[in-house]
Design a protein around this motif. Structure first.
Motif: not given
Length: 722
Positions: A39, A112, A246, A253, A256-257
């Motif tokens: 990430n 994430p 979270l 998540l 979003t990722t």
């Protein structure tokens, strides 16, 4: 399918499809390079288990060598069954699936963005016609370490559970407790400031003292879904707060990722499209689907190596050399140099920062890598160091067109030097390590000594006080060639014992560097110095070519005791073709091509060393012996072939090489097809287990980008922008 570069640009910008691997199968403990994730804060590697991950490293926190999330189904540990786990890598996630006792277990693993965390979405499907009780048990491990910014070179801080560390205990002194408020397991290292909180969100669980237990009834053909959440940190209370935050949005998540990676992809595709559109008739250039795949894979490889470390002292964005498992926080000169031409296209400002960091912290004549988190060099000298640093700087100049950077002062070990002074020093380092003088690897290279190199005082910037010294010695020698001794086998190809001392490859690099510095002086209207350097380069090129053996198309090495030792390695082909193409006669070009196709080339890959070389007795490391090749060597070999007139042959070979892109980003090395079972009918990525020690994603493969742009498409690459 053949398409124009303009169509490629339009497709990339309109559809933004990111590369992904095909589905592959892995079994626990089998020798295989399993996929990794990042990430941009850190990385992990998956295990041959439906949900487990290993080697999570998010500097300064590291759980390298440790696995968490191993799954037991109906009393059977999945890893112990030997069942193959089907795995697919995508930039934003790794998907896995396996069937056990008529349960289909599918997972999606992500890291994430902007979080020291891992999330794993798990779906369990009852494949029978009867309602069944799912008995799932998850063994978690939060053992981790925090050594600050120390130790981040090839071996990151790790948990002492391998054979090599059985007499050590760092990272093992961890308290493991169930936190009922968070409904998760808390792990706290008593010796170092690091902790982890791990749990399951979205279904009822219980804790049996060792494992999280999920015991739920699932209707026929129905499924249950939950998320495993893993959060790392330095302090338990703050880590718990992040876990709670979270967990409340665990499903979001994943969207979003994916959105984050789409945006990151666009950030590098845009300069790539700009490069494709440059030059006359740019839109008419043709790229087959296979060559497009190579270009995109080089791009995602670069993006996957990008790191931002807000939790540590390094302020600049950087690109790692390799990961997962070992490489977080460090980069190596040779690999960065290979990729520099393409990185200059994609992110020249980051390449500049990285070049300056290397110049400040690495003793080019004694070290090969840098811990980017604390700015300290490490390792040992590589013969490719000088060429690599020069190529990094050249990539900055070509990518930015900012020739004013040449007059910028450097810091650290090279304080008092300008960039141009450093480049001229690198190009002329051979003048102090030719016969009768000391090999580069035996030099002390520290600040505050007097310089002995014949470098022009007209390069701009400060005088040469407080710069590095390359002392000469008066010892006699029996070297057979008037060339630089660039070190023994450990400074060249490591595992190859027949390639050392006076070699064509490293010495060809000096020829190219001198000519580049000459171009810079000519641009500054110092024609006399430009002519002097060009004459030196021409003379030195003649010395290099004395090593060539026309009878077999390879080169010899000169030994300190006067022996001439024949070698049959790819490195000489690569460097001579890249750095001295114009010095080669037609016959030499033909001989180089013939020896490459006869002894080095495989259907879809290459051998680093010929099987006809005496070194076959020395071992079977996949990156630097006859069993396979480092990916960057394949890229540069293809570009070199283009430069000596074999563009069509190189393109046909590259189209076959493109099969490796189905395994995800370019790896450090791949096996020759005859040496290991193929994957998707192509060379297999080599494993990170010793004695290979190679990595699933590596910077050398980024060089395929310049192979396509500069070799196949012939795009110009010069710092002298109009």
């Amino acid at each position: 399918m053949v398409d124009s570069a303009q169509s490629f640009v339009d497709d990339a910008l309109n559809h933004m499809d990111m590369p992904e691997s095909g589905w592959q199968t892995y079994q626990y403990s089998h020798e295989a390079s399993q996929p990794g994730l990042t990430n941009h804060l850190g990385s992990l590697q998956v295990e041959a288990d439906p949900i487990a991950v290993k080697h999570v490293v998010i500097p300064p926190i590291s759980s390298a060598e440790e696995t968490t999330g191993m799954l037991t189904v109906d009393g059977q540990l999945c890893a112990a069954t030997g069942l193959p786990v089907h795995t697919r890598w995508r930039p934003h996630s790794i998907d896995r699936r396996v069937t056990l006792n008529h349960w289909l277990i599918e997972s999606q693993t992500i890291m994430p963005p902007c979080e020291q965390a891992v999330a794993i979405s798990v779906t369990v499907t009852n494949q029978t016609s009867l309602a069944r009780q799912a008995d799932l048990r998850i063994r978690l491990s939060g053992r981790c370490r925090n050594t600050g910014n120390e130790g981040y070179l090839w071996l990151v801080p790790s948990i002492s559970t391998t054979v090599a560390t059985l007499n050590r205990s760092e990272g093992l002194d961890v308290v493991e407790e169930f936190d009922s408020a968070l409904d998760a397991v808390a792990f706290h290292n008593l010796s170092e400031p690091c902790c982890s909180i791990q749990g399951v969100v979205g279904t009822a669980i219980r804790w049996d003292g060792h494992r999280i237990v999920i015991d739920s009834e699932v209707e026929p053909k129905d499924s249950m879904t939950f998320t495993i959440l893993i959060v790392y940190g330095s302090e338990l209370e703050e880590t718990g707060s992040r876990y709670e935050r979270l967990a409340k949005n665990s499903r979001q998540l994943f969207d979003t990722t994916r959105d984050y990676w789409q945006e990151q992809w666009r950030s590098l595709i845009t300069p790539l499209c700009s490069a494709l559109n440059q030059g006359p008739n740019a839109s008419e250039a043709v790229l087959s689907e296979e060559l497009r795949g190579i270009l995109l894979n080089a791009t995602i490889t670069a993006l996957y190596l990008r790191r931002d470390y807000p939790n540590v002292c390094h302020e600049n964005q950087l690109y790692l050399t390799l990961f997962p498992r070992h490489g977080e926080g460090s980069f190596y000169l040779w690999d960065a140099g290979m990729a520099a031409d393409y990185m200059g296209r994609l992110d020249p400002q980051a390449l500049r920062a990285q070049t300056e960091l290397a110049a400040a912290g690495i003793d080019f004549y004694a070290e090969q890598s840098i811990n980017a988190l604390n700015g300290q060099g490490g390792g040992w000298y590589y013969a490719a160091n000088l060429w690599a640093v020069f190529r990094m700087a050249w990539g900055v100049l070509c990518g930015t067109g900012d020739l004013g950077w040449l007059d910028e002062p450097l810091q650290g070990l090279r304080k008092g030097q300008t960039v141009l002074q450093m480049l001229e020093e690198l190009s002329l380092a051979w003048t102090t390590c030719t016969p009768g003088q000391q090999p580069l690897t035996q030099r002390t290279h520290r600040v505050n000594d007097k310089r002995t190199l014949p470098i022009s005082n007209e390069s701009g910037g400060a005088a040469f006080a407080n710069t590095v010294a390359l002392p000469t010695v008066d010892a006699e020698s029996s070297y057979p060639f008037d060339l630089a001794d660039t070190g023994d086998r450990g400074t060249h190809l490591e595992a190859c014992t027949t390639y050392e001392h006076q070699v064509a490859g490293a010495n060809a690099g000096f020829v190219w560097m001198m000519r580049c510095v000459a171009d810079l002086y000519e641009h500054r209207s110092n024609q006399a110095r430009a002519d002097e350097l060009r004459q030196l380069a021409t003379d030195y090129a003649g010395r290099v070519l004395k090593l060539f053996r026309p009878e077999d198309g390879f080169f010899s090495c000169g030994k300190p005791d006067g022996r001439i030792h024949p070698s049959r390695v790819s490195q000489d082909h690569i460097m001579v073709m890249l750095c001295m193409a114009d010095d080669l006669t037609v016959d030499m070009r033909e001989k180089l091509y013939e020896s490459f196709t006869r002894e080095l080339q495989t259907p879809a890959w290459m051998r680093c060393v010929s099987p006809q070389d005496p070194d076959v007795v020395s071992g079977f490391r996949s990156d630097t012996t006859w069993c396979g090749s480092y990916a960057g060597f394949v890229a540069l070999m293809a570009e070199g072939l283009c430069r000596i007139g074999y563009r069509e042959a190189a393109m046909q070979w590259l189209e076959r090489v493109s099969v490796v892109t189905r395994q995800g980003p370019f790896a450090q090395s791949y096996w020759a097809e005859t040496h290991r079972p193929t994957i998707f009918d192509g060379p297999a990525k080599a494993t990170d287990e010793l004695p290979q020690g190679t990595h699933w994603c590596e910077m050398g493969g980024v060089a395929f980008g310049s192979t396509i742009l500069h070799g196949v498409l012939g795009k110009s690459w010069t710092p002298f922008h109009k």
